[in-house]
Write an enzyme that holds these catalytic residues in place. Structure first.
Site, PDB file in Angstrom:
ATOM      1  N   TYR A  28       3.655  41.308  26.681  1.00  0.00           N
ATOM      2  CA  TYR A  28       3.837  39.875  26.427  1.00  0.00           C
ATOM      3  C   TYR A  28       4.758  39.263  27.482  1.00  0.00           C
ATOM      4  O   TYR A  28       4.448  38.198  28.046  1.00  0.00           O
ATOM      5  CB  TYR A  28       4.431  39.660  25.037  1.00  0.00           C
ATOM      6  CG  TYR A  28       4.797  38.228  24.752  1.00  0.00           C
ATOM      7  CD1 TYR A  28       3.816  37.286  24.454  1.00  0.00           C
ATOM      8  CD2 TYR A  28       6.123  37.802  24.795  1.00  0.00           C
ATOM      9  CE1 TYR A  28       4.142  35.956  24.208  1.00  0.00           C
ATOM     10  CE2 TYR A  28       6.464  36.483  24.559  1.00  0.00           C
ATOM     11  CZ  TYR A  28       5.472  35.565  24.261  1.00  0.00           C
ATOM     12  OH  TYR A  28       5.801  34.241  24.032  1.00  0.00           O
ATOM     13  N   ASN A  84      -1.053  25.534  26.046  1.00  0.00           N
ATOM     14  CA  ASN A  84      -0.159  25.981  24.986  1.00  0.00           C
ATOM     15  C   ASN A  84      -0.644  27.269  24.315  1.00  0.00           C
ATOM     16  O   ASN A  84       0.161  28.055  23.825  1.00  0.00           O
ATOM     17  CB  ASN A  84      -0.031  24.875  23.933  1.00  0.00           C
ATOM     18  CG  ASN A  84       0.646  25.344  22.669  1.00  0.00           C
ATOM     19  OD1 ASN A  84       1.855  25.357  22.564  1.00  0.00           O
ATOM     20  ND2 ASN A  84      -0.159  25.762  21.691  1.00  0.00           N
ATOM     21  N   ASP A 101     -13.331  30.349  21.948  1.00  0.00           N
ATOM     22  CA  ASP A 101     -12.422  31.491  21.938  1.00  0.00           C
ATOM     23  C   ASP A 101     -11.949  31.748  23.368  1.00  0.00           C
ATOM     24  O   ASP A 101     -12.747  32.113  24.239  1.00  0.00           O
ATOM     25  CB  ASP A 101     -13.171  32.700  21.395  1.00  0.00           C
ATOM     26  CG  ASP A 101     -12.307  33.946  21.287  1.00  0.00           C
ATOM     27  OD1 ASP A 101     -11.162  33.930  21.798  1.00  0.00           O
ATOM     28  OD2 ASP A 101     -12.773  34.934  20.703  1.00  0.00           O
ATOM     29  N   THR A 125       8.043  29.336  14.264  1.00  0.00           N
ATOM     30  CA  THR A 125       6.595  29.361  14.088  1.00  0.00           C
ATOM     31  C   THR A 125       6.209  30.747  13.598  1.00  0.00           C
ATOM     32  O   THR A 125       7.046  31.644  13.481  1.00  0.00           O
ATOM     33  CB  THR A 125       5.869  29.094  15.419  1.00  0.00           C
ATOM     34  OG1 THR A 125       6.192  30.154  16.337  1.00  0.00           O
ATOM     35  CG2 THR A 125       6.283  27.760  16.023  1.00  0.00           C
ATOM     36  N   LYS A 145       3.954  36.218  30.274  1.00  0.00           N
ATOM     37  CA  LYS A 145       4.721  34.978  30.404  1.00  0.00           C
ATOM     38  C   LYS A 145       5.256  34.797  31.825  1.00  0.00           C
ATOM     39  O   LYS A 145       5.393  33.660  32.303  1.00  0.00           O
ATOM     40  CB  LYS A 145       5.848  34.963  29.376  1.00  0.00           C
ATOM     41  CG  LYS A 145       5.371  34.914  27.925  1.00  0.00           C
ATOM     42  CD  LYS A 145       4.696  33.587  27.583  1.00  0.00           C
ATOM     43  CE  LYS A 145       3.207  33.600  27.636  1.00  0.00           C
ATOM     44  NZ  LYS A 145       2.594  32.300  27.263  1.00  0.00           N
TER      45      LYS A 145
END
Length: 256
Positions: free
Chosen positions: A152, A81, A55, A185, A156
């Protein structure tokens, strides 16, 4: 035959990347969060040579993943990834960290720092890095009102910062950040415009190609094309400061 580690390779872009690497003749080591997912990943990518399990939201588990990965041998390329998307609430890990920060930012730092330097390093980012902010006073949204999409986007941006920092620290390593595009996705959602192979193509190219363009370093790329990153990512003092904070939070010192 290049040896490549791909984190988060049980679904989506990571799974596609692993499959395409195997098809290109690479020796691929997968990563899964649980033993059950590891078994499924081996079925989904039968040509992979191994799988590491752990994890990525836990620092202790990250150390174990790094140990497992090192046992599999040295890597020509490592592709970070694995990542989490925006969440409606701030989720905290067992270590007391913001989960999105732990998985998206701390994990690639810790794994890269604990593994021998690969020849090539790829960190997945997003076009939303342009909207990200590097707030050293509140990296994990501990004091601000939670905003999932901004958190988020920040993470990034942090990934681009890390890619550029590693490019500076390791001139012998080709280190780059890749925006895969808006891919169909689970994270990308129903409105996504691009197919999975498009989302994996640049990473596979960077990990395996000997074309001069694939060997560059310190770049932010999309569809093999270099783009201008968020200006904060280019600030070397901010790069150093972020890595210093990641070292403090993880107890893993920056690699030499």
């Amino acid at each position: 035959m290049p040896r490549v580690l791909v984190t988060g390779s049980t679904q989506g872009i990571g799974l596609q990347t692993a499959r395409d690497l195997v098809a290109a003749g690479a020796d691929v080591v997968l990563h899964a969060r649980t033993p059950e997912k590891a078994e499924q990943a081996q079925r989904d990518v039968p040509g992979a040579s191994g799988v590491v399990v752990g994890d990525l939201s836990s620092v202790d588990a990250l150390r174990e993943v790094a140990e497992q990965a090192a046992e599999e041998g040295a890597y020509d390329a490592v592709i970070h990834n694995a990542g989490l998307g925006a969440s409606p609430t701030r989720v905290e890990t067992a270590d007391g960290l913001s989960e999105i920060f732990a998985v998206n930012v701390l994990a690639p730092y810790v794994l890269t720092a604990l593994l021998p330097p690969p020849r090539r390093l790829v960190l997945l980012t997003s076009g939303l890095q342009a909207q990200g902010k590097l707030r050293l006073d509140d990296l994990q949204w501990s004091s601000r009102r939670w905003h999932g999409m901004q958190a988020y986007s920040d993470s990034k941006l942090h990934d681009v910062v890390l890619a550029l920092w590693f490019a500076r620290r390791w001139p012998q390593v080709s280190s780059n950040a890749v925006d895969p595009g808006w891919i169909k996705t689970r994270m990308g959602g129903a409105g996504a415009t691009d197919e999975l192979p498009e989302g994996a193509e640049t990473q596979v190219w960077l990990a395996t190609s000997d074309e001069p363009a694939a060997l560059g370093s310190g770049r932010y790329l999309r569809r093999r094309r270099e783009l201008e990153p968020n200006p904060q990512a280019l600030d070397e003092s901010l790069q150093d400061a972020l890595v210093e904070r990641l070292a403090e939070l993880s107890g893993v010192q920056p690699p030499t």
